[in-house]
Design an enzyme around this catalytic site. Structure first.
Site, PDB file in Angstrom:
ATOM      1  N   SER A 160       0.848  -1.195   0.000  1.00 45.95           N
ATOM      2  CA  SER A 160       0.000   0.000   0.000  1.00 45.95           C
ATOM      3  C   SER A 160       0.876   1.234   0.000  1.00 45.95           C
ATOM      4  CB  SER A 160      -0.901   0.020   1.243  1.00 45.95           C
ATOM      5  OG  SER A 160      -1.552   1.260   1.377  1.00 45.95           O
TER       6      SER A 160
ATOM      7  N   TYR B  75      -2.534  -0.099  10.689  1.00 50.10           N
ATOM      8  CA  TYR B  75      -2.530  -0.488   9.282  1.00 50.10           C
ATOM      9  C   TYR B  75      -1.264  -0.011   8.585  1.00 50.10           C
ATOM     10  CZ  TYR B  75      -4.098  -0.897   4.411  1.00 50.10           C
ATOM     11  OH  TYR B  75      -4.197  -1.208   3.080  1.00 50.10           O
TER      12      TYR B  75
END
Length: 704
Positions: A581, A594
């Protein structure tokens, strides 16, 4: 014979269906063909041929002419459609006898078939065309039933045929299919008027009838008679295949052994090109490979050309002990290497001793069929369907050997005859006409979390490029729907499935076992499974933190670890692509768990790339951002959390994410799939340790 007495074949004729086709002989031909081709006891996949003769109006003269409709080159009668038929003027086809120059000029006749075409949109005629053309019957079946070939391949086959059918079935000795064989069939009929069929030595069966139905029933009755005769003789004079020499492992143990061994075998069989595997422990296979006769019969090879064209001249028999510990991969490889070297040397000697001045170059020297007594049979070929069909053909060959040995002695084709078929210039031309392999042909891909969203898009792109895929997901209903979609798009041989929680090591091992049993191993692993939690540091719980790190960082570690074992066992390199990501590089609010787990994934990828390069295993990263479509990441409050962090509504998120990119683009799952393909498609085979951003352009996420 009463129709309800068929035991070895299935009578499938539907009177109502046939009645609806009355008056259309071509439709009845297709109906009969599909029924016959649906039963592997009657004919194998792609094998055999069917035809009918009709009277049609000549489009040039308007006169009535006789036309033969016959399965075209490369077709399968089980799935045959009108577009798969060749249609030829019968008179023109038979007139080619005037220009036929003999056996040394067989191949030139195939070119002349094109001058006999009636329907210009029809399929190219096959080499079997004159075999049907020189027989006068309206409907003809040329089939490869195991029971008939068993008699045809028996040492006393001609005598058995005469006695079994009391002279109503003729006999033609083995000869390569072609124009001369068609003339021989005609001569056999002329010498034996009133016969109902002809047995071709080592090859198959011809039967016929005045109508599609008569032909169908005639074929079934002859095959039934052959099969019944064989059944009465199994074990009559000696045990089947000389009786058992080995006993099989339990079903669970067989699958366990096969899954461990398959990647090793696949590595050996992929020394010249990537191969896909197939495993079966069918009872018929076990009876043969566990028998006393295995050592004598296996090297003889198969008799029917359709069989050995797909299975090679002979199988490789493993000398490993059933049930032994296969965990020391390098030791097993060391023991297997001489077996494969010997096989390659045998195949090279076969080629060199049989080749002609104009023979095509030697093809892959590795075995297609590998037999492991006590465990089962492996097949390796360019794709899954070809491997599966090769295994089916070898089971056909086992049935033939079993039947022939029950009533006489099995005889294989002489090696020179086998070579003349395998390296036939017409077969080579057919191979050359086949479409070029796609970029991922021969590759096996396992994409975690591939029942939806990014994962499914990646798997779909890989499958469209020729790969076979192992779909997996936590949600079994979602997984079943994904499989159905893939089967619809790519066929049943392109996909297998496994329920997979990437935090569960047992399920991870189960997924790689599924890959090994279905396809022989794995080449491409994409760590895509994930979830997201967006909370402030104060609201973040330890449970949130553990879940994120378990799924993202630990999950990637466990899957990579398991895939490395398989990739190293194969020793043919491979690709690991990690879907990370932009959050691995960009700091933002409400993202401690995250973002840091993604950063761990990114650096773990670098570490793995550095460690695995020596094994030709490439590890690369794709960094997406804001892929909202069909993604589980946006469930569970993540969208609300991100919207809150940015001070906007959930509905405004897609436009917000697009506007903050340099390209002002919304990112779709297909965009991530394209990036993954860029890494594994072959053009970047010398690249590892890379990060490819697919985020529309987020300057803060630039790696450098």
């Amino acid at each position: 014979m009463q129709l309800d007495t068929f035991k070895h074949v299935e009578y499938l004729w539907d009177e109502d269906k046939a009645k609806s086709l009355e008056g259309d002989e071509v439709a009845l031909l297709l109906y009969r063909s599909n029924l016959l081709g649906s039963d592997l006891r009657i004919t194998n996949y792609g094998g055999g041929n069917t035809s009918c003769k009709t009277n049609d109006k000549d489009p040039l003269t308007g006169e009535s002419v006789e036309v033969m409709w016959i399965k075209g080159s490369g077709g399968d009668i089980g799935t045959l459609k009108k577009s798969g038929l060749a249609a030829l003027y019968v008179e023109r086809l038979r007139s080619l006898e005037k220009v036929y120059r003999g056996m040394d000029h067989e191949d030139e006749m195939v070119e002349l078939f094109n001058h006999c075409i009636f329907d210009l949109s029809s399929k190219a005629p096959s080499i079997d065309t004159p075999l049907h053309g020189f027989l006068p019957f309206k409907h003809i079946d040329h089939l490869h039933p195991d029971a008939a070939i068993a008699i045809a391949a028996a040492k006393d086959g001609k005598k058995i045929t005469q006695e079994l059918f009391h002279g109503t079935i003729g006999w033609v000795d083995w000869q390569k299919p072609g124009f001369d064989l068609g003339l021989q069939l005609r001569s056999c009929l002329e010498e034996n008027p009133g016969i109902r069929g002809i047995m071709l030595g080592s090859h198959g069966l011809f039967t016929w009838g005045d109508t599609a139905y008569e032909c169908y029933v005639n074929s079934l009755e002859v095959i039934e008679a052959c099969a019944s005769y064989l059944e009465k003789n199994y074990g009559k004079t000696r045990p089947v295949f000389g009786g058992p020499k080995e006993t099989s492992l339990s079903a669970e143990e067989r699958l366990s052994q096969a899954a461990k061994l398959a990647p090793i075998l696949r590595g050996f069989c992929s020394s010249e090109r990537h191969m896909i595997g197939h495993f079966t422990d069918d009872e018929r296979v076990l009876e043969f490979i566990n028998s006393n006769d295995l050592e004598r019969l296996a090297p003889l090879g198969t008799s029917c050309p359709d069989h050995f064209l797909r299975t090679k001249i002979q199988p490789l028999v493993l000398t490993l002990e059933k049930g032994e510990d296969l965990s020391d991969v390098e030791a097993i490889k060391e023991r297997l290497n001489p077996l494969f070297e010997d096989y390659r040397a045998m195949y090279t000697a076969y080629y060199e001793s049989c080749k002609h001045p104009n023979s095509p170059a030697i093809r892959d020297r590795n075995p297609v069929i590998i037999l492991f007594p006590g465990v089962g049979m492996f097949a390796f070929a360019k794709d899954k369907q070809t491997a599966r069909v090769a295994a089916e053909f070898y089971i056909n060959a086992i049935n033939v050997m079993k039947g022939a040995e029950a009533v006489s002695t099995y005889t294989a084709l002489p090696r020179q005859e086998a070579f003349n078929i395998e390296y036939w210039l017409l077969e080579e031309a057919k191979l050359q006409r086949m479409p070029k392999p796609k970029a991922l042909s021969g590759k096996v891909a396992l994409v975690t979390g591939s029942a939806g969203g990014i994962g499914k898009a990646i798997a779909k792109r890989f499958a469209s490029e020729g790969a076979v895929v192992v779909l997996n997901d936590l949600n079994e209903d979602r997984l079943a729907d994904a499989k159905a979609e893939f089967v619809s798009l790519f066929g049943q041989d392109a996909v297998t499935t496994a329920t997979l929680d990437v935090t569960n090591q047992e399920q991870i091992e189960g997924a790689f076992t599924a890959a090994a049993l279905a396809f022989g191993g794995v080449d491409i692993v994409v760590n895509n499974a994930g979830l997201s939690i967006s909370k402030t540091i104060e609201d973040h719980t330890q449970k949130d933190w553990d879940l994120l790190y378990d799924v993202l960082a630990k999950g990637q570690f466990l899957v990579t670890q398991a895939s490395t074992k398989v990739l190293k066992a194969q020793a043919i390199g491979g690709d690991i692509v990690n879907i990370v990501s932009k959050n691995a590089l960009v700091s933002g609010p409400n993202n401690a768990g995250y973002g840091s787990a993604k950063a761990a994934q990114l650096h773990l990828s670098r570490l793995n790339a550095a460690e695995l390069g020596a094994a030709k295993i490439r590890v690369n990263v794709v960094n997406p951002d804001a892929v909202i479509s069909d993604s589980n990441i946006w469930a569970g409050g993540w969208a609300e959390g991100r919207a809150k962090a940015y001070g906007i509504t959930v509905e405004e998120l897609p436009a917000y994410y697009a506007k903050r990119t340099l390209l002002n683009e919304i990112i779709l799952p297909e965009d991530i799939a394209n990036a993954c393909f860029a890494f594994v498609g072959g053009d970047l085979h010398k690249s590892t340790g890379n990060v490819l951003n697919v985020d529309g352009g987020v300057a803060m996420a630039f790696v450098r």
